[in-house]
Design a protein around this motif. Sequence first.
Motif, PDB file in Angstrom:
ATOM      1  N   SER A 266       3.098 -30.106  -3.615  1.00 53.84           N
ATOM      2  CA  SER A 266       4.225 -30.830  -4.187  1.00 53.84           C
ATOM      3  C   SER A 266       3.883 -31.147  -5.639  1.00 53.84           C
ATOM      4  O   SER A 266       2.709 -31.164  -6.024  1.00 53.84           O
ATOM      5  N   SER A 267       4.915 -31.372  -6.439  1.00 55.18           N
ATOM      6  CA  SER A 267       4.710 -31.671  -7.859  1.00 55.18           C
ATOM      7  C   SER A 267       5.621 -32.813  -8.280  1.00 55.18           C
ATOM      8  O   SER A 267       6.782 -32.868  -7.874  1.00 55.18           O
ATOM      9  N   ASP A 268       5.074 -33.704  -9.086  1.00 51.61           N
ATOM     10  CA  ASP A 268       5.878 -34.710  -9.764  1.00 51.61           C
ATOM     11  C   ASP A 268       6.037 -34.274 -11.213  1.00 51.61           C
ATOM     12  O   ASP A 268       5.115 -33.694 -11.804  1.00 51.61           O
ATOM     13  N   VAL A 269       7.201 -34.571 -11.793  1.00 54.79           N
ATOM     14  CA  VAL A 269       7.552 -34.008 -13.093  1.00 54.79           C
ATOM     15  C   VAL A 269       7.971 -35.110 -14.061  1.00 54.79           C
ATOM     16  O   VAL A 269       8.764 -35.989 -13.712  1.00 54.79           O
ATOM     17  N   VAL A 270       7.422 -35.050 -15.273  1.00 51.84           N
ATOM     18  CA  VAL A 270       7.822 -35.938 -16.360  1.00 51.84           C
ATOM     19  C   VAL A 270       8.164 -35.072 -17.569  1.00 51.84           C
ATOM     20  O   VAL A 270       7.399 -34.167 -17.915  1.00 51.84           O
ATOM     21  N   THR A 271       9.316 -35.328 -18.179  1.00 51.34           N
ATOM     22  CA  THR A 271       9.660 -34.635 -19.421  1.00 51.34           C
ATOM     23  C   THR A 271       9.481 -35.583 -20.601  1.00 51.34           C
ATOM     24  O   THR A 271       9.808 -36.768 -20.515  1.00 51.34           O
ATOM     25  N   LEU A 272       8.947 -35.046 -21.689  1.00 50.36           N
ATOM     26  CA  LEU A 272       8.672 -35.827 -22.894  1.00 50.36           C
ATOM     27  C   LEU A 272       9.330 -35.180 -24.102  1.00 50.36           C
ATOM     28  O   LEU A 272       9.252 -33.956 -24.278  1.00 50.36           O
ATOM     29  N   GLU A 273       9.992 -35.982 -24.908  1.00 51.70           N
ATOM     30  CA  GLU A 273      10.487 -35.560 -26.223  1.00 51.70           C
ATOM     31  C   GLU A 273       9.687 -36.366 -27.236  1.00 51.70           C
ATOM     32  O   GLU A 273      10.097 -37.438 -27.683  1.00 51.70           O
ATOM     33  N   LEU A 274       8.519 -35.850 -27.623  1.00 52.66           N
ATOM     34  CA  LEU A 274       7.576 -36.646 -28.395  1.00 52.66           C
ATOM     35  C   LEU A 274       8.081 -37.003 -29.786  1.00 52.66           C
ATOM     36  O   LEU A 274       7.728 -38.047 -30.325  1.00 52.66           O
ATOM     37  N   ASP A 275       8.917 -36.148 -30.391  1.00 50.77           N
ATOM     38  CA  ASP A 275       9.408 -36.501 -31.720  1.00 50.77           C
ATOM     39  C   ASP A 275      10.531 -37.526 -31.654  1.00 50.77           C
ATOM     40  O   ASP A 275      11.028 -37.972 -32.682  1.00 50.77           O
ATOM     41  N   ASP A 276      10.948 -37.921 -30.438  1.00 50.46           N
ATOM     42  CA  ASP A 276      11.918 -39.004 -30.278  1.00 50.46           C
ATOM     43  C   ASP A 276      11.243 -40.312 -29.878  1.00 50.46           C
ATOM     44  O   ASP A 276      11.929 -41.314 -29.662  1.00 50.46           O
ATOM     45  N   VAL A 277       9.915 -40.307 -29.744  1.00 49.93           N
ATOM     46  CA  VAL A 277       9.180 -41.516 -29.380  1.00 49.93           C
ATOM     47  C   VAL A 277       9.007 -42.382 -30.625  1.00 49.93           C
ATOM     48  O   VAL A 277       8.563 -41.899 -31.672  1.00 49.93           O
ATOM     49  N   SER A 278       9.381 -43.655 -30.530  1.00 51.96           N
ATOM     50  CA  SER A 278       9.323 -44.549 -31.686  1.00 51.96           C
ATOM     51  C   SER A 278       7.891 -44.697 -32.191  1.00 51.96           C
ATOM     52  O   SER A 278       6.920 -44.561 -31.441  1.00 51.96           O
ATOM     53  N   ASP A 279       7.762 -44.980 -33.490  1.00 54.78           N
ATOM     54  CA  ASP A 279       6.447 -45.075 -34.121  1.00 54.78           C
ATOM     55  C   ASP A 279       5.595 -46.199 -33.547  1.00 54.78           C
ATOM     56  O   ASP A 279       4.366 -46.180 -33.675  1.00 54.78           O
ATOM     57  N   GLU A 280       6.219 -47.211 -32.920  1.00 54.68           N
ATOM     58  CA  GLU A 280       5.460 -48.320 -32.350  1.00 54.68           C
ATOM     59  C   GLU A 280       4.613 -47.890 -31.154  1.00 54.68           C
ATOM     60  O   GLU A 280       3.627 -48.538 -30.824  1.00 54.68           O
ATOM     61  N   ILE A 281       5.014 -46.792 -30.513  1.00 50.58           N
ATOM     62  CA  ILE A 281       4.280 -46.313 -29.343  1.00 50.58           C
ATOM     63  C   ILE A 281       3.153 -45.401 -29.813  1.00 50.58           C
ATOM     64  O   ILE A 281       3.393 -44.372 -30.438  1.00 50.58           O
ATOM     65  N   GLU A 282       1.900 -45.773 -29.504  1.00 52.45           N
ATOM     66  CA  GLU A 282       0.747 -44.995 -29.935  1.00 52.45           C
ATOM     67  C   GLU A 282       0.115 -44.191 -28.808  1.00 52.45           C
ATOM     68  O   GLU A 282      -0.568 -43.209 -29.072  1.00 52.45           O
ATOM     69  N   ARG A 283       0.335 -44.602 -27.551  1.00 52.42           N
ATOM     70  CA  ARG A 283      -0.235 -43.865 -26.413  1.00 52.42           C
ATOM     71  C   ARG A 283       0.780 -43.789 -25.288  1.00 52.42           C
ATOM     72  O   ARG A 283       1.530 -44.727 -25.036  1.00 52.42           O
TER      73      ARG A 283
END
Length: 708
Positions: A97-114
């Motif tokens: 089985s697989s769990d899935v997360v999609t990320l749009e990293l260039d839409d992540v606000s600058d306040e988020i570092e990790r």
Amino acid sequence: MTDVLTDPHQLQKGANAALSALGAELGALTVFLDSRGRNDEVIDADVSVLLLDATGNVRSSSDFVFYNQPIALGGAVHLRDKVRPEPGTTEADQGWSSDVVTLELDDVSDEIERIVISASLDPTSGTTFGDAAAIRMRVQRTSDAADLLVFDINDASTELALLFGEFYRRGGEWKIRAVGQGYAEGLSALVSAHGVEVAADDTDIDADAETEAVNDDDAGSADDSNPVGDAVLPDAPESGVSEETTRGPDSASSAETPTKETDTPELNRSKRGVSVRRPTRAPRLPADWDASIPAAEGNDWQPARLFPVAGIGSGEEQERRATSALLAVMSTVREFGAALTSKCGAPRGALATFIEVPFGQDEEAYRPDGVLRITRGQKTWTALVEVKTSTGKLDATQIDSYVEIARAKGFDAVITISNELAGGDADHPVAVDRRKLRKVALHHLSWDQIRAEAILTARHRGVADPTQGKVLEEFIRYMAHARSGMGGLGDMGPNWVKVRDAVKAKTARPTDKATGEVSARYDELVQHLGHHLSGLLGVEVQALTPRETPDHASRRQQLADSGVLFGRLKVPGAIDVIVVGADLRSDKASASITIPAPRGETRAQTRISWLLRQIPNDAKETIRIEAHLAGPRATSTAALLGKARENPALLIPEDQREIKAFTISMDLPLGAKRAAGTGTLIGSVKSVSTTFYADVVQHLRPWVDKRT
């Protein structure tokens, strides 16, 4: 699902890699957490994502993504549906089985570092990550599904939670680190280490009581329908009394002022923290879910309205009233305002709203319908708002101008509101050049979604101030009136009749624009159903695309070839996703669910009896049950519910092969009309979905072997 990867970068524990060196496109990454159990058992893990600032902690509850809250940063981080192979395949038999997360990293606000990626197991299951035969994290480039790297975890033992890896900023670029850190205490310990305050009652789960509740056929009632705990932090409550509320209406600007500790039950309830307890049962529909709205007592007696509908004439007046009512209620009822703005990536804070604020741009005068401004300490978040009601459509040129104004003014977002939903593969009803959205976010809220959030806040999460609660109820009442223009999805579009007839005549083509429009409108209908069920159930129901046709092109092809439309609904706590379909050739609306059969030494007769006992005696006898059999070929047995009750042997295979899973389905006649209501496709699909949930889904619970 495959165990063979095509030359991805092998990352060792503790190692890191720059995404640019892997050929990653920051706009779209997909993270898979794969697991395979021993002896064909499935490792049923749950993924969670933590968005951390420079302090290494979450800023608020909106930065914690898990099964109770699957989306953050306006969709930049999205926990997707669990992927399991089809029953009867080799991968399914091996327990992958697989769990899935999609990320749009260039839409992540600058306040988020990790961005921390983790998974956890239900502490009542008796399973640890050491029971897995294989565990790994894969990172994939979404655009072409190419595997970029893989990290295998080989040293798991008694852990109930694992921190797989993290994406982090370094020197102006994103990198990834393989971590592999375990937490024997489970998810609560993992998230507590990153600033999430966990609800106290989550640390004292009675495993025996949970097991008994799952297996007791008579357990549960309409009153125990909320399996989802309060996902709140002390600075971001969704129910109970917030810190801002305790200061009174005149001190909204002092959002950072600490409050005195009190012993009142309301304040104690608001400080419980995030509940990470996994939903164990499907929420129940209210007993009167199918009751029609009673007429007002006496034709001449009209109840007074806080938001009057009298005098609404032109579309312009309708939009003005809708905008003013919505923004006023958002700023008055803090819980409701926070629920909507958090979906647009806004921080928690004091919300101020304005209507028809004039702006100048390129020597032209513009007047957006509204402006939202949130202040938190020294920081300010501002968004322009454009509103349409009834059949009004958003204008791409106008939205583009508002994006330019927001960019020039240093604002954070543009929010559009209308009865439109994003269909097909789009994330917004209007196509806007994504290059213009690097500094300004574009979000869309449908009136369906706003209504669902209002109902969730007023009737399920709770509003601390009783007067504010009445204001929100009045707003819900206003939205329900035909003159408000907030009715939600109203019809299947202008090409519905043309495409319906072409499908029946087998002349529809996937390249026809009309075919694509109707297929996209059905995607909108599935979203509409999700919002409708959210309000009824008190949990956020997700609309998902079909596994078999995940992209819009394949769904258009399916409509043209076979005349069928499909979508899926994910209800927190339900045993699995609900598939909702419309067959234009057979004129049938359908709803179905596939669930695993009991595992272990259980006989076929016992497995069938286990299923039949869970379906109420008053459920429709025409419900169809299909038993999927083990083996290399996808074979099955089937019978109607009424016949299966009389003779369960109808579902037992002649060759005594093992039953691996069951599919339960319901059909109703498909309405042919374009608009919403009785005798229409929209009405038929809504009716079959809600009836099927009431008769079947809310009663189904997973098998728990009491012998272990």
